[in-house]
Scaffold this active site. Structure first.
Site, PDB file in Angstrom:
ATOM      1  N   ARG A  96     -10.320 -11.444   1.638  1.00 32.00           N
ATOM      2  CA  ARG A  96     -11.137 -12.524   1.068  1.00 32.00           C
ATOM      3  C   ARG A  96     -10.408 -13.871   1.143  1.00 32.00           C
ATOM      4  O   ARG A  96     -11.035 -14.914   1.283  1.00 32.00           O
ATOM      5  CB  ARG A  96     -11.545 -12.149  -0.372  1.00 32.00           C
ATOM      6  CG  ARG A  96     -10.411 -12.002  -1.337  1.00 32.00           C
ATOM      7  CD  ARG A  96     -10.778 -11.171  -2.575  1.00 32.00           C
ATOM      8  NE  ARG A  96     -10.934  -9.752  -2.259  1.00 32.00           N
ATOM      9  CZ  ARG A  96     -11.287  -8.818  -3.138  1.00 32.00           C
ATOM     10  NH1 ARG A  96     -11.534  -9.131  -4.399  1.00 32.00           N
ATOM     11  NH2 ARG A  96     -11.408  -7.559  -2.771  1.00 32.00           N
ATOM     12  N   LYS A 131       0.839  -1.195   0.000  1.00 33.13           N
ATOM     13  CA  LYS A 131       0.000   0.000   0.000  1.00 33.13           C
ATOM     14  C   LYS A 131       0.879   1.252   0.000  1.00 33.13           C
ATOM     15  O   LYS A 131       2.006   1.206   0.490  1.00 33.13           O
ATOM     16  CB  LYS A 131      -0.852   0.022   1.285  1.00 33.13           C
ATOM     17  CG  LYS A 131      -2.012  -0.947   1.286  1.00 33.13           C
ATOM     18  CD  LYS A 131      -2.821  -0.806   2.565  1.00 33.13           C
ATOM     19  CE  LYS A 131      -3.970  -1.798   2.612  1.00 33.13           C
ATOM     20  NZ  LYS A 131      -4.978  -1.607   1.552  1.00 33.13           N
TER      21      LYS A 131
HETATM   22  N1  BES Z   1      -8.158  -3.711   4.191  1.00 32.11           N
HETATM   23  C1  BES Z   1      -8.298  -3.287   2.865  1.00 32.11           C
HETATM   24  C2  BES Z   1      -9.596  -2.523   2.609  1.00 32.11           C
HETATM   25  C3  BES Z   1      -9.737  -1.191   3.301  1.00 32.11           C
HETATM   26  C4  BES Z   1      -9.428  -0.028   2.644  1.00 32.11           C
HETATM   27  C5  BES Z   1     -10.276  -1.117   4.567  1.00 32.11           C
HETATM   28  C6  BES Z   1      -9.608   1.187   3.252  1.00 32.11           C
HETATM   29  C7  BES Z   1     -10.451   0.102   5.173  1.00 32.11           C
HETATM   30  C8  BES Z   1     -10.122   1.245   4.529  1.00 32.11           C
HETATM   31  C9  BES Z   1      -8.295  -4.489   1.949  1.00 32.11           C
HETATM   32  O1  BES Z   1      -7.529  -5.554   2.356  1.00 32.11           O
HETATM   33  C10 BES Z   1      -7.743  -4.037   0.653  1.00 32.11           C
HETATM   34  O2  BES Z   1      -6.601  -3.683   0.610  1.00 32.11           O
HETATM   35  N2  BES Z   1      -8.564  -4.063  -0.380  1.00 32.11           N
HETATM   36  C11 BES Z   1      -8.158  -3.663  -1.670  1.00 32.11           C
HETATM   37  C12 BES Z   1      -8.726  -4.653  -2.640  1.00 32.11           C
HETATM   38  C13 BES Z   1      -8.224  -4.490  -4.042  1.00 32.11           C
HETATM   39  C14 BES Z   1      -6.755  -4.820  -4.095  1.00 32.11           C
HETATM   40  C15 BES Z   1      -9.025  -5.400  -4.927  1.00 32.11           C
HETATM   41  C16 BES Z   1      -8.710  -2.274  -1.913  1.00 32.11           C
HETATM   42  O3  BES Z   1      -9.793  -1.964  -1.471  1.00 32.11           O
HETATM   43  O4  BES Z   1      -8.008  -1.483  -2.560  1.00 32.11           O
HETATM   44 MN    MN Z   2      -5.500  -5.361   1.765  1.00 31.16          MN
END
Ligand code: BES
Ligand code: MN
Ligand code: ZN
Length: 490
Positions: free
Chosen positions: A340, A266
């Site tokens: 997931r 990230k």
């Molecule tokens: N934990 C994150 C989602 C999230 C984002 C929670 C912001 C709270 C605040 C999750 O694991 C994630 O990184 N999701 C990705 C999925 C994508 C790679 C398909 C996302 O939302 O960008």
């Molecule tokens: Mn994630």
């Protein structure tokens, strides 16, 4: 801050209700009369109208024992339900939390024990603080309010009703504390240890470590964990308050104690928020705490998957293919879509092991749900209309709202992979939250199921709601407690 009930106020501040158009409640009227019209005078000189959520603090007139009076607005008498009381009294308590008042006596004129309890719940939520890592907090910056005393028409009935709501308040507090904890402290093993402490509330707690998960074939969950030096934990909580032999209700929570994104790292800005990526699990733990505390008449199992997602020489790569406990294979295209992957095995395990009446999973799964619904509603996805409708009703009743989004074969296609049974991404940026949902659906084996994406609601730094602290909201405990209370206890 503690809650007390009594028939006569003893506080150094009094809170009394006012309805819209500055119409005084009976206890406000009594104060008004005892003080030669001072309430109306103060209201006239202000912009307070009695609308729901407004507060007006005034110095108490000479002939009133308390030093301060807070008027709290309830809006229209017709719409002043539990949610309105909860929020209004939260606003009143928040107003006095740090200001020197020690005991706030809140007059609840309604006879309903539940309304009095919801008022107390609101005050408790508003008084929440997470101060344990502050070593230099000056005495005058600490909350002064030690007690909220609910002065109810029938204080015995109110006190009795509070017994069950107090457990809900404790469940919410626990969920918040867990989300607020820094990720170096609350890693999976520490988290599991804290859950074990709930055995004293009457929960059965079982912890599976990585070797047990490996034996079960949880290659999807373990793939996420393999980049972390912390050992993943699968924690199973059971509350057996229902009839013997009744199928349990199952709640499954995503518990990423930290989500760096893994090799699909990230961006740095805001990454600290990912300590809250265990908000789904916190809601499940808080719920189980609440249900045990109030001795809910239902059989319930809570399963939380506690994992840390880190980049490392041993971390999984984009392109890897893993085999889940269900036997289905998954092509990892982005290691940041890890929730997931973790839930896939937790869901499969839950349905296979417990044959539950239904499964509800909670997860801070996608940033996309914030794009769709902001912080104000959780998204729900379901293969069962009755379950989804009930959850919607519970959301309304508890003021933790949910909004249903679609799933179906046309979306399920989005996660087909070129080389495995599925991939862990959908089609580009479109329908990102739905892609997460249809992925999870492939692991519930056709059981009645709801997925709640709480990425927006579990963490909320800038809320104006007086019940919510900055960041960890404890979202999920109240709506699910309500859901169990209203539909699954007889
Ligand atoms: N934990 C994150 C989602 C999230 C984002 C929670 C912001 C709270 C605040 C999750 O694991 C994630 O990184 N999701 C990705 C999925 C994508 C790679 C398909 C996302 O939302 O960008
Ligand atoms: Mn994630
Ligand atoms: Zn995540």
């Amino acid at each position: 801050m503690q809650i007390k009930f009594s028939s006569k106020p003893s506080g150094d501040a009094l809170a009394v209700a006012v309805y819209e158009k500055a119409s005084l409640s009976p206890s406000a009227k009594a104060l008004e009369e005892a003080s030669g019209g001072s309430l109306t005078r103060a209201i006239k000189a202000s912009r307070f109208t009695g609308d729901a959520g407004q507060v007006l603090e005034i110095a108490a007139p000479a002939d009133v024992k308390a030093a301060r009076i807070v008027l709290f607005g309830l809006g229209s008498k017709k719409t002043a339900n539990g949610n309105v009381y909860e929020k209004a009294v939260a606003a009143a308590a928040k107003q006095l939390l740090l200001g020197g008042t020690q005991v706030l006596s809140v007059h609840i004129d309604a006879e309903d024990g539940e309304l009095a309890s919801r008022a107390a719940l609101g005050a408790t939520m508003a008084a929440y603080r997470f101060d344990q890592y502050r070593t230099k907090l000056k005495a005058d910056k600490k909350p002064s309010l030690t007690t909220v005393e609910i002065v109810a028409v029938d204080d015995k009935a109110a006190k009795k009703a509070w017994k069950s709501w107090e457990s809900v308040a404790e469940g919410v507090k626990l969920a918040r504390d867990l989300v607020m904890e820094p990720p170096n402290i609350l890693h999976p093993e520490e988290y599991a240890k804290r859950i074990s402490k709930l055995e004293k509330e009457g929960l059965e707690v079982e912890i599976l470590g990585e070797s047990q998960m490996k034996k079960l074939g949880m290659g999807s969950l373990l793939g996420v964990s393999q980049g972390s030096v912390r050992e993943a934990q699968l924690v199973i909580m059971r509350w057996n308050g229902g009839k013997e032999g009744d199928k349990p209700l199952a709640f499954v929570g995503k518990g990423l104690t930290f989500d760096t994104g893994g090799i699909s790292l990230k961006p740095g800005a805001g990454m600290e928020e990912m300590k809250g990526d265990m908000g789904g699990s916190a809601a499940v733990v808080g719920l189980m705490r609440a249900l045990a505390g109030r001795k809910a008449k239902a059989n319930v199992v809570g399963v939380v998957a506690l994992v840390e997602n880190m980049p490392d020489g041993n971390a999984q790569r984009p392109g890897d293919v893993v085999t889940s406990m269900s036997g289905q294979t998954i092509e990892i295209l982005n290691t940041d879509a890890e929730g997931r992957l973790v839930l896939a095995d937790a869901l499969w395990y839950t349905q296979e092991k417990f044959d539950p009446a239904f499964i509800i999973d909670l997860a801070t799964l996608t940033g996309a749900v914030l794009v769709a619904l902001g912080h104000e509603h959780a998204a729900i996805f379901s293969n069962d209309d009755k379950l989804a409708d009930r959850l919607y009703a519970a959301g309304k009743a508890s003021d933790e709202g949910v909004w249903r989004l679609p799933i179906g074969p046309e979306y399920d296609r989005h996660i087909d992979s070129d080389i495995a049974d599925m991939k862990n991404l959908g089609q580009g940026r479109n329908a990102g939250s739905i892609a997460g949902a249809v992925f999870l659906q492939r692991f519930v084996n056709g059981k009645p199921w709801v997925h709640m994406d709480i990425a927006g609601t579990a963490m909320y730094a800038g809320s104006k709601d007086p019940r919510l602290p900055a960041f960890g909201t404890g979202y999920g405990v109240r709506v699910l407690d309500r859901f169990v209370r209203d539909f699954y206890e007889s």
